[in-house]
Structure formats: C-alpha cells, structure tokens
Design a protein around this motif. Structure first.
Motif, PDB file in Angstrom:
ATOM      1  N   SER A  22       0.811  -1.216   0.000  1.00  0.00           N
ATOM      2  CA  SER A  22       0.000   0.000   0.000  1.00  0.00           C
ATOM      3  C   SER A  22       0.844   1.265   0.000  1.00  0.00           C
ATOM      4  O   SER A  22       0.310   2.343  -0.181  1.00  0.00           O
ATOM      5  CB  SER A  22      -0.954  -0.015   1.192  1.00  0.00           C
ATOM      6  OG  SER A  22      -0.217  -0.018   2.395  1.00  0.00           O
ATOM      7  N   PHE A  25       0.343   3.078  -3.098  1.00  0.00           N
ATOM      8  CA  PHE A  25      -0.984   3.559  -3.445  1.00  0.00           C
ATOM      9  C   PHE A  25      -1.014   5.040  -3.813  1.00  0.00           C
ATOM     10  O   PHE A  25      -1.632   5.386  -4.820  1.00  0.00           O
ATOM     11  CB  PHE A  25      -1.987   3.264  -2.331  1.00  0.00           C
ATOM     12  CG  PHE A  25      -3.335   3.847  -2.597  1.00  0.00           C
ATOM     13  CD1 PHE A  25      -4.129   3.347  -3.623  1.00  0.00           C
ATOM     14  CD2 PHE A  25      -3.807   4.930  -1.872  1.00  0.00           C
ATOM     15  CE1 PHE A  25      -5.368   3.893  -3.899  1.00  0.00           C
ATOM     16  CE2 PHE A  25      -5.043   5.487  -2.138  1.00  0.00           C
ATOM     17  CZ  PHE A  25      -5.823   4.969  -3.150  1.00  0.00           C
ATOM     18  N   ASP A  28       0.307   5.356  -7.337  1.00  0.00           N
ATOM     19  CA  ASP A  28      -0.589   4.689  -8.284  1.00  0.00           C
ATOM     20  C   ASP A  28      -1.894   5.467  -8.437  1.00  0.00           C
ATOM     21  O   ASP A  28      -2.447   5.558  -9.535  1.00  0.00           O
ATOM     22  CB  ASP A  28      -0.880   3.257  -7.832  1.00  0.00           C
ATOM     23  CG  ASP A  28       0.332   2.352  -7.915  1.00  0.00           C
ATOM     24  OD1 ASP A  28       1.306   2.712  -8.625  1.00  0.00           O
ATOM     25  OD2 ASP A  28       0.328   1.292  -7.264  1.00  0.00           O
ATOM     26  N   ALA A  29      -2.389   6.036  -7.335  1.00  0.00           N
ATOM     27  CA  ALA A  29      -3.624   6.827  -7.401  1.00  0.00           C
ATOM     28  C   ALA A  29      -3.409   8.088  -8.231  1.00  0.00           C
ATOM     29  O   ALA A  29      -4.291   8.474  -9.007  1.00  0.00           O
ATOM     30  CB  ALA A  29      -4.091   7.184  -5.989  1.00  0.00           C
ATOM     31  N   SER A  53      -8.870  11.005   0.206  1.00  0.00           N
ATOM     32  CA  SER A  53      -9.349   9.699   0.660  1.00  0.00           C
ATOM     33  C   SER A  53     -10.416   9.880   1.747  1.00  0.00           C
ATOM     34  O   SER A  53     -10.139  10.392   2.826  1.00  0.00           O
ATOM     35  CB  SER A  53      -8.170   8.890   1.187  1.00  0.00           C
ATOM     36  OG  SER A  53      -8.559   7.575   1.434  1.00  0.00           O
ATOM     37  N   TYR A  73      -9.519   3.512  -5.077  1.00  0.00           N
ATOM     38  CA  TYR A  73      -9.245   2.986  -3.741  1.00  0.00           C
ATOM     39  C   TYR A  73      -8.061   2.027  -3.782  1.00  0.00           C
ATOM     40  O   TYR A  73      -7.647   1.550  -4.834  1.00  0.00           O
ATOM     41  CB  TYR A  73     -10.484   2.292  -3.170  1.00  0.00           C
ATOM     42  CG  TYR A  73     -10.938   1.086  -3.960  1.00  0.00           C
ATOM     43  CD1 TYR A  73     -10.582  -0.200  -3.576  1.00  0.00           C
ATOM     44  CD2 TYR A  73     -11.720   1.228  -5.104  1.00  0.00           C
ATOM     45  CE1 TYR A  73     -10.990  -1.299  -4.301  1.00  0.00           C
ATOM     46  CE2 TYR A  73     -12.142   0.140  -5.830  1.00  0.00           C
ATOM     47  CZ  TYR A  73     -11.778  -1.126  -5.420  1.00  0.00           C
ATOM     48  OH  TYR A  73     -12.179  -2.212  -6.154  1.00  0.00           O
ATOM     49  N   ASP A  74      -7.527   1.750  -2.581  1.00  0.00           N
ATOM     50  CA  ASP A  74      -6.386   0.852  -2.425  1.00  0.00           C
ATOM     51  C   ASP A  74      -6.883  -0.590  -2.476  1.00  0.00           C
ATOM     52  O   ASP A  74      -7.640  -1.022  -1.612  1.00  0.00           O
ATOM     53  CB  ASP A  74      -5.689   1.131  -1.093  1.00  0.00           C
ATOM     54  CG  ASP A  74      -4.400   0.366  -0.909  1.00  0.00           C
ATOM     55  OD1 ASP A  74      -4.100  -0.538  -1.729  1.00  0.00           O
ATOM     56  OD2 ASP A  74      -3.672   0.668   0.044  1.00  0.00           O
ATOM     57  N   ASN A  75      -6.453  -1.324  -3.495  1.00  0.00           N
ATOM     58  CA  ASN A  75      -6.900  -2.700  -3.709  1.00  0.00           C
ATOM     59  C   ASN A  75      -5.857  -3.712  -3.252  1.00  0.00           C
ATOM     60  O   ASN A  75      -5.883  -4.855  -3.677  1.00  0.00           O
ATOM     61  CB  ASN A  75      -7.239  -2.907  -5.188  1.00  0.00           C
ATOM     62  CG  ASN A  75      -8.030  -4.166  -5.420  1.00  0.00           C
ATOM     63  OD1 ASN A  75      -8.861  -4.543  -4.610  1.00  0.00           O
ATOM     64  ND2 ASN A  75      -7.774  -4.833  -6.539  1.00  0.00           N
ATOM     65  N   THR A  76      -4.956  -3.316  -2.369  1.00  0.00           N
ATOM     66  CA  THR A  76      -3.885  -4.205  -1.927  1.00  0.00           C
ATOM     67  C   THR A  76      -4.430  -5.499  -1.335  1.00  0.00           C
ATOM     68  O   THR A  76      -3.983  -6.585  -1.677  1.00  0.00           O
ATOM     69  CB  THR A  76      -2.993  -3.500  -0.886  1.00  0.00           C
ATOM     70  OG1 THR A  76      -2.460  -2.319  -1.477  1.00  0.00           O
ATOM     71  CG2 THR A  76      -1.856  -4.399  -0.443  1.00  0.00           C
ATOM     72  N   GLN A 107      -7.516  -0.920 -13.090  1.00  0.00           N
ATOM     73  CA  GLN A 107      -6.567  -0.907 -11.984  1.00  0.00           C
ATOM     74  C   GLN A 107      -5.215  -0.447 -12.491  1.00  0.00           C
ATOM     75  O   GLN A 107      -4.755  -0.885 -13.545  1.00  0.00           O
ATOM     76  CB  GLN A 107      -6.448  -2.300 -11.350  1.00  0.00           C
ATOM     77  CG  GLN A 107      -5.521  -2.313 -10.162  1.00  0.00           C
ATOM     78  CD  GLN A 107      -5.766  -3.473  -9.232  1.00  0.00           C
ATOM     79  OE1 GLN A 107      -6.861  -4.005  -9.187  1.00  0.00           O
ATOM     80  NE2 GLN A 107      -4.758  -3.850  -8.473  1.00  0.00           N
ATOM     81  N   VAL A 110      -1.745  -0.761  -7.456  1.00  0.00           N
ATOM     82  CA  VAL A 110      -2.684  -1.196  -6.425  1.00  0.00           C
ATOM     83  C   VAL A 110      -3.907  -0.285  -6.347  1.00  0.00           C
ATOM     84  O   VAL A 110      -4.802  -0.519  -5.549  1.00  0.00           O
ATOM     85  CB  VAL A 110      -2.005  -1.284  -5.037  1.00  0.00           C
ATOM     86  CG1 VAL A 110      -0.943  -2.354  -5.032  1.00  0.00           C
ATOM     87  CG2 VAL A 110      -1.463   0.052  -4.602  1.00  0.00           C
ATOM     88  N   ALA A 111      -3.948   0.752  -7.170  1.00  0.00           N
ATOM     89  CA  ALA A 111      -5.088   1.669  -7.185  1.00  0.00           C
ATOM     90  C   ALA A 111      -6.139   1.145  -8.160  1.00  0.00           C
ATOM     91  O   ALA A 111      -5.889   1.023  -9.346  1.00  0.00           O
ATOM     92  CB  ALA A 111      -4.641   3.069  -7.597  1.00  0.00           C
TER      93      ALA A 111
END
Length: 146
Positions: A22, A25, A28-29, A53, A73-76, A107, A110-111
């Motif tokens: 994360s 994140f 990546d976001a 967030s 969102y964080d998809n970790t 995706q 991880v975002a």
C-alpha cells in the motif's frame, strides 16, 4: 547451485510482493487520476472537484448535465467495495429511486477505480444535493458536461 537459483526466485518474488504494498498507493492513485482526467477531457467533460481519501462526500448537481464520478481505492488486500451516490432527500422512496452504483473500471498498480455516470433531468431550481458514499475509503473525482 539449485539452492541459489531457488533463493534468487524467492527473493525476486518477495521483492515483487513488497512493491505491490500500500505504500505505492499514493503514486498509483496519482497515475490513475492522470489517466482518468485525460479520458474525461477527451470526452468533453470538465473537472469539477477531487476529494481526498474519504468515506463520504457531497456535490450539488445542476439540471440537464452529465456527470462522471470515479472512486479510486487501495486494492492491496482486495477489499469488498460498496460505492454509491444518492439524492439527498428525507423521502426514502425518492432516495432509493435515485441511488446509483458504479461499475468496476480499471486498476493501476494497487489503485483500483470504479466509475459512476449519470445525467440529471430538467428540474426546477438551480441545484440538487447528491451524497457520495465510499467503502473502503476512496479518492473521489467528479467531472461534468453540459
């Protein structure tokens, strides 16, 4: 020799796993927002607002306007998601009637992003409040087109 090759593969796998943590994140976001913004502008949408967030946000929508809302969102840990937008009204029947759920979009690292789009009808008055709900927390970006 086989032990060293196996150890090398294990170290490479662990490194790849840590790279998907994360801590990546935010980067990546930002990258995902760049892609979202570019696609929205290409389709004639204008930038309205971006919320950090959060689990809750609200916007005022104008009559006869198209809106595109992105939840990033964080998809970790692959969380279960529940994103929605609904008209803020004390009438539960109207609120249920005017509730929308987004669809999964893409995706980046991880975002992960979900997209919700709708068009407001012609109505009397200048604006109407719409509540945005995100679970898990998400970065919410809103674009509009007249």
């Amino acid at each position: 020799m086989k032990k060293y090759i196996l150890l090398g593969f294990l170290i490479a796998g662990m490194t790849a796993g840590f790279c998907q943590s994360s801590t990546n994140f935010p980067g990546d976001a930002d990258k995902a927002f760049g892609y979202i913004q570019k696609a929205a502008f290409k389709n004639g949408y204008q930038y309205m607002i971006k919320f950090g967030s959060t689990n809750h946000a609200a916007i005022n929508v104008e009559p006869n306007t198209s809106y595109v809302i992105f939840f990033v969102y964080d998809n970790t840990n692959h969380p279960g998601t529940n994103f929605k937008a609904h008209l803020m009204t004390p009438d539960s029947a109207l609120m249920k009637k005017y509730t929308l759920k987004p669809f999964d979009r893409a995706q980046v690292g991880v975002a992960r992003g979900a997209q919700l789009d709708f068009r407001t009808p012609q109505f009397s008055g200048e604006t109407r409040p719409v509540k945005l709900e995100a679970n898990p927390q998400a970065i919410i970006s809103v674009f509009y087109k007249k």
